[in-house]
Scaffold this motif. Structure first.
Motif, PDB file in Angstrom:
ATOM      1  N   UNK A  57      30.637  36.716  39.814  1.00  0.00           N
ATOM      2  CA  UNK A  57      31.673  37.733  39.864  1.00  0.00           C
ATOM      3  C   UNK A  57      32.862  37.304  39.013  1.00  0.00           C
ATOM      4  N   UNK A  58      33.201  36.033  39.079  1.00  0.00           N
ATOM      5  CA  UNK A  58      34.313  35.527  38.291  1.00  0.00           C
ATOM      6  C   UNK A  58      34.035  35.701  36.802  1.00  0.00           C
TER       7      UNK A  58
ATOM      8  N   UNK B 253      36.308  39.297  50.721  1.00  0.00           N
ATOM      9  CA  UNK B 253      37.615  38.657  50.670  1.00  0.00           C
ATOM     10  C   UNK B 253      37.572  37.389  49.825  1.00  0.00           C
ATOM     11  N   UNK B 254      36.462  36.674  49.878  1.00  0.00           N
ATOM     12  CA  UNK B 254      36.324  35.484  49.036  1.00  0.00           C
ATOM     13  C   UNK B 254      36.280  35.890  47.561  1.00  0.00           C
TER      14      UNK B 254
ATOM     15  N   UNK C 128      39.064  36.597  42.356  1.00  0.00           N
ATOM     16  CA  UNK C 128      39.544  37.531  41.325  1.00  0.00           C
ATOM     17  C   UNK C 128      41.047  37.361  41.107  1.00  0.00           C
ATOM     18  N   UNK C 129      41.793  37.226  42.180  1.00  0.00           N
ATOM     19  CA  UNK C 129      43.247  37.059  42.053  1.00  0.00           C
ATOM     20  C   UNK C 129      43.582  35.724  41.401  1.00  0.00           C
TER      21      UNK C 129
ATOM     22  N   UNK D 167      47.739  44.819  42.151  1.00  0.00           N
ATOM     23  CA  UNK D 167      46.899  45.672  41.318  1.00  0.00           C
ATOM     24  C   UNK D 167      45.448  45.200  41.339  1.00  0.00           C
ATOM     25  N   UNK D 168      45.249  43.898  41.288  1.00  0.00           N
ATOM     26  CA  UNK D 168      43.890  43.361  41.371  1.00  0.00           C
ATOM     27  C   UNK D 168      43.255  43.766  42.695  1.00  0.00           C
ATOM     28  N   UNK D 169      44.005  43.684  43.781  1.00  0.00           N
ATOM     29  CA  UNK D 169      43.482  44.056  45.099  1.00  0.00           C
ATOM     30  C   UNK D 169      43.080  45.521  45.135  1.00  0.00           C
ATOM     31  N   UNK D 170      43.950  46.387  44.647  1.00  0.00           N
ATOM     32  CA  UNK D 170      43.641  47.829  44.622  1.00  0.00           C
ATOM     33  C   UNK D 170      42.409  48.072  43.763  1.00  0.00           C
TER      34      UNK D 170
END
Length: 187
Positions: free
Chosen positions: A68-69, A109-110, A115-116, A145-148
């Motif tokens: 994912x990263x 969440x991980x 991502x953040x 913004x990353x979370x949204x």
């Protein structure tokens, strides 16, 4: 058959057996004996790779987070431009690993944390490049913004992968680009 092919075949068998067992058993109820039997390997072969089922699950989660990263947001290249290829790579990864994602999706969440931590700088620079935010403001809102974006993207990918639909990769790419643009810019 070379050693590398045998190792790959065994690792694939373990992954396939894990996915099959995870479809019908809670993760904490999967045993090494059941996994080894489903994979067609010995318990010793399993133990040569992992010390426990928990270590296998940890390794799979780590693999998913790393993937994912590698392919996750933002879909911007090093020049701050939107890049459809990043999204297509992400969609291919999601499709190819949809069963494993389904099993591990409770770990979102991980993935969000990664991502953040990994993309905050990219998002901050992108926000600054729009000319609408100063550096301090961009640094503050980049994680938001990353979370949204992540939560919206997670919802869309789940709908695409786990519901009956006929959306093409192009449709999904366009939708994700639209989502990203609408999160960043008021057009």
């Amino acid at each position: 058959m070379s050693l590398d092919k045998r190792i790959t075949k065994t690792n694939d068998a373990i992954l396939d057996a894990f996915i099959i067992l995870a479809r019908t058993h809670p993760l904490n109820k999967i045993t090494i004996t059941a996994l080894a039997q489903a994979a067609g390997i010995s318990r010793k072969t399993f133990y040569n790779r992992y010390s426990s089922i928990d270590q296998l699950i940890f390794s799979l989660r780590k693999y998913m987070v790393e993937k994912f990263k590698d392919v996750f947001i933002p879909p911007v290249d090093e020049n701050g431009e939107l890049n459809n290829d990043y999204i297509k790579e992400f969609l291919n990864f999601a499709r190819d690993n949809h069963e494993l994602i389904s099993i591990l999706k409770d770990d979102s969440d991980e993935f969000l944390h990664v991502a953040i931590s990994e993309r905050k700088t990219d998002f901050t620079e992108f926000l600054i490049s729009t000319g609408k935010f100063d550096k301090d403001t961009a640094m503050t809102i980049a994680p938001w913004l990353i979370t949204v974006y992540f939560k919206e993207l997670e919802y869309l990918i789940n709908q695409w992968l786990f519901t009956d639909n006929n959306l093409s990769d192009t449709d999904m790419t366009n939708l994700i680009i639209f989502l990203f643009k609408s999160s960043i810019k008021a057009e």
